[in-house]
Design an enzyme around this catalytic site. Structure first.
Site, short mmCIF file in Angstrom:
data_model
loop_
_atom_site.label_atom_id
_atom_site.label_comp_id
_atom_site.label_asym_id
_atom_site.label_seq_id
_atom_site.Cartn_x
_atom_site.Cartn_y
_atom_site.Cartn_z
N TYR A 133 0.88 -1.19 0.00
CA TYR A 133 0.00 0.00 0.00
C TYR A 133 0.90 1.23 0.00
O TYR A 133 0.87 2.07 0.89
CB TYR A 133 -0.98 0.00 1.18
CG TYR A 133 -2.29 0.64 0.79
CD1 TYR A 133 -3.17 -0.02 -0.06
CD2 TYR A 133 -2.65 1.91 1.23
CE1 TYR A 133 -4.35 0.57 -0.46
CE2 TYR A 133 -3.82 2.51 0.83
CZ TYR A 133 -4.67 1.84 -0.01
OH TYR A 133 -5.83 2.42 -0.40
N HIS A 173 7.59 5.39 1.01
CA HIS A 173 8.22 4.17 0.49
C HIS A 173 9.04 4.50 -0.77
O HIS A 173 10.15 4.03 -0.95
CB HIS A 173 7.16 3.14 0.09
CG HIS A 173 6.31 2.64 1.22
ND1 HIS A 173 4.95 2.85 1.27
CD2 HIS A 173 6.61 1.92 2.32
CE1 HIS A 173 4.46 2.29 2.35
NE2 HIS A 173 5.43 1.71 3.02
N ASP A 183 9.71 5.02 11.54
CA ASP A 183 9.68 3.89 12.47
C ASP A 183 11.04 3.82 13.17
O ASP A 183 11.85 2.92 12.91
CB ASP A 183 9.36 2.61 11.72
CG ASP A 183 8.01 2.71 11.00
OD1 ASP A 183 7.00 2.42 11.63
OD2 ASP A 183 7.99 3.12 9.82
N GLY A 218 12.86 3.67 7.02
CA GLY A 218 12.43 5.04 7.27
C GLY A 218 12.57 5.42 8.74
O GLY A 218 12.30 4.61 9.63
N GLN A 219 12.96 6.67 8.96
CA GLN A 219 13.08 7.20 10.32
C GLN A 219 11.71 7.28 11.01
O GLN A 219 11.63 7.35 12.22
CB GLN A 219 13.75 8.59 10.25
CG GLN A 219 13.84 9.35 11.55
CD GLN A 219 14.74 8.68 12.58
OE1 GLN A 219 15.58 7.85 12.25
NE2 GLN A 219 14.55 9.04 13.84
N ARG A 261 -1.51 3.44 6.97
CA ARG A 261 -2.68 3.46 7.87
C ARG A 261 -3.46 4.77 7.81
O ARG A 261 -4.59 4.82 8.30
CB ARG A 261 -2.25 3.17 9.32
CG ARG A 261 -1.84 1.72 9.55
CD ARG A 261 -1.72 1.39 11.03
NE ARG A 261 -1.53 -0.03 11.26
CZ ARG A 261 -0.35 -0.63 11.43
NH1 ARG A 261 0.76 0.08 11.40
NH2 ARG A 261 -0.28 -1.94 11.63
#
Ligand code: AMP
Length: 273
Positions: free
Chosen positions: A23, A28, A141, A138-139, A178
Site C-alpha cells: 500500500y 516508500h 519507524d 524510514g526514520q 494506515r
C-alpha cells in the site's frame, strides 16, 4: 528469489532492498529512489507480516493493493518485486524467531508485545533470501530502525542499513499506509501528532531542558483533539532509546496516538543547543 540474488552476486551486482508491507506511498518511494540511485539492482519486498501483528491488531484489514503497488514500482524502475505468501514465509512447520532484548521492551514494544520479534524475524528472513548489500528503512519507524541495526550488528550480518528521513504531507502528517483508515475529522485531528512534535522542538529551542515539561505540554495539545487518545509521548536518547530526563544531547521525541481506531506514530530528533 534466492537463485536470482545468488546469480546477481556472482556477477558482482550491488543489491539494494526496500522491505515494505505494501500500500505504497511517497515515503516508500523515497526509499526506492535512493536504492535505485545507489545500487545495480533494487528489490522491493511487499509482505504484510502476520508475526508482527498482535491478536487484536489490524492484520486482516491492513490495506493491500498489489496491482497499484506494482504500477508505482514500475514507474520507479524497480528491478524486482518480491511478494511471498504467508505460507511460503511461515509454513506450518515454522519454529524460529529472532528476539532483540532490552531495546524492544518500551515505546512501541511496550504497547505492542511481540511486535519487534515479528519484525526482526521477517527482516532476517528477507535478508537471507535477498542477500542485499544495503537495506533502506524510514526514520518514521525509529525504534524499528534501531532494532534492525542491532539485529545486523549482533548477528554479524554482512550488509549496510540506511535510514532516511520521514516523508510528510504538506500539513506535516507523516505518510503512512494506515492514514487510509482516517475519516475526514480524524484526518484533520491527526495533524496534532506533528504539531505536538513541533511544539516540543520550539520549547527545546527556547531553552527548555526538562523532558517532563515538554512531554506534558505535548500531551496537553494532543488532548485537545476529540478523536485522539495518547498511547505514549516520550523523550529518549536518539541512539539507545533510553528515557532522558534532561535534554543535553541528541534526543528523539517519539509518540504514538490513537486517532479514532487508528494507531499512528511519529517522531523528531532534537539537539540541545
Ligand atoms: P511499512 O510498509 O509501513 O512497513 O514501511 C516500510 C518502510 O517504509 C519502513 O522502513 C518504514 O519506516 C518506511 N516508511 C514508512 N512511512 C514512511 C515515511 N512517511 N517516510 C519515510 N519512510 C517511511
Amino acid at each position: 528469489m534466492r537463485q536470482n540474488s545468488s546469480r546477481l552476486k556472482a556477477r558482482n551486482k550491488r543489491i539494494g532492498l526496500v522491505p515494505t508491507m505494501g500500500y505504497l506511498h511517497e515515503g516508500h518511494l523515497g526509499l526506492v529512489r535512493r536504492s535505485v540511485k545507489e545500487n545495480d539492482v533494487t528489490v522491493v519486498s511487499i509482505f504484510v507480516n502476520p508475526s508482527q501483528f498482535g491478536p487484536k491488531e489490524d492484520f486482516a484489514k491492513y490495506p493491500r493493493n498489489l496491482k497499484r503497488d506494482e504500477k508505482m514500482l514500475r514507474g520507479e524502475n524497480t528491478d524486482i518485486l518480491f511478494y511471498p505468501s504467508v505460507n511460503q514465509m511461515y509454513p506450518k512447520t515454522y519454529l524460529t524467531y529472532v528476539n532483540i532484548e532490552g531495546l524492544t521492551d518500551f515505546l512501541c514494544g511496550g504497547a505492542r508485545p511481540g511486535h519487534f520479534k515479528g519484525v526482526a524475524t521477517v527482516v532476517a528472513k528477507l535478508f537471507n533470501i535477498i542477500k542485499p548489500d544495503t537495506a533502506y528503512f524510514g526514520q518514521k519507524d525509529a525504534q524499528q530502525a534501531a532494532v534492525i541495526k542491532k539485529l545486523v550488528s549482533d548477528l554479524n550480518m554482512d550488509l549496510k542499513i540506511k535510514v532516511l528521513p520521514t516523508a510528510r504531507e504538506k500539513d506535516g502528517l507523516a505518510l503512512s499506509s494506515r492514514n487510509s483508515y482516517l475519516g475526514a475529522k480524524e484526518r484533520s485531528d491527526a495533524k496534532v501528532l506533528y504539531q505536538s512534535l513541533l511544539l516540543a522542538k520550539r520549547m527545546a529551542k527556547g531553552g527548555e531542558r526538562s523532558s517532563v515539561k515538554i512531554i506534558t505540554a505535548a500531551k496537553k495539545l494532543i488532548g485537545k483533539k476529540e478523536t485522539a487518545k495518547i498511547d505514549y509521548v516520550e523523550i529518549v536518547d536518539a541512539k539507545t532509546l533510553q528515557p532522558v530526563k534532561k535534554i543535553s544531547r541528541e534526543v528523539l521525541v517519539a509518540l504514538a496516538v490513537h486517532i479514532g481506531k487508528t494507531r499512528l506514530i511519529d517522531n523528531i530528533t532534537l539537539k540541545a543547543r
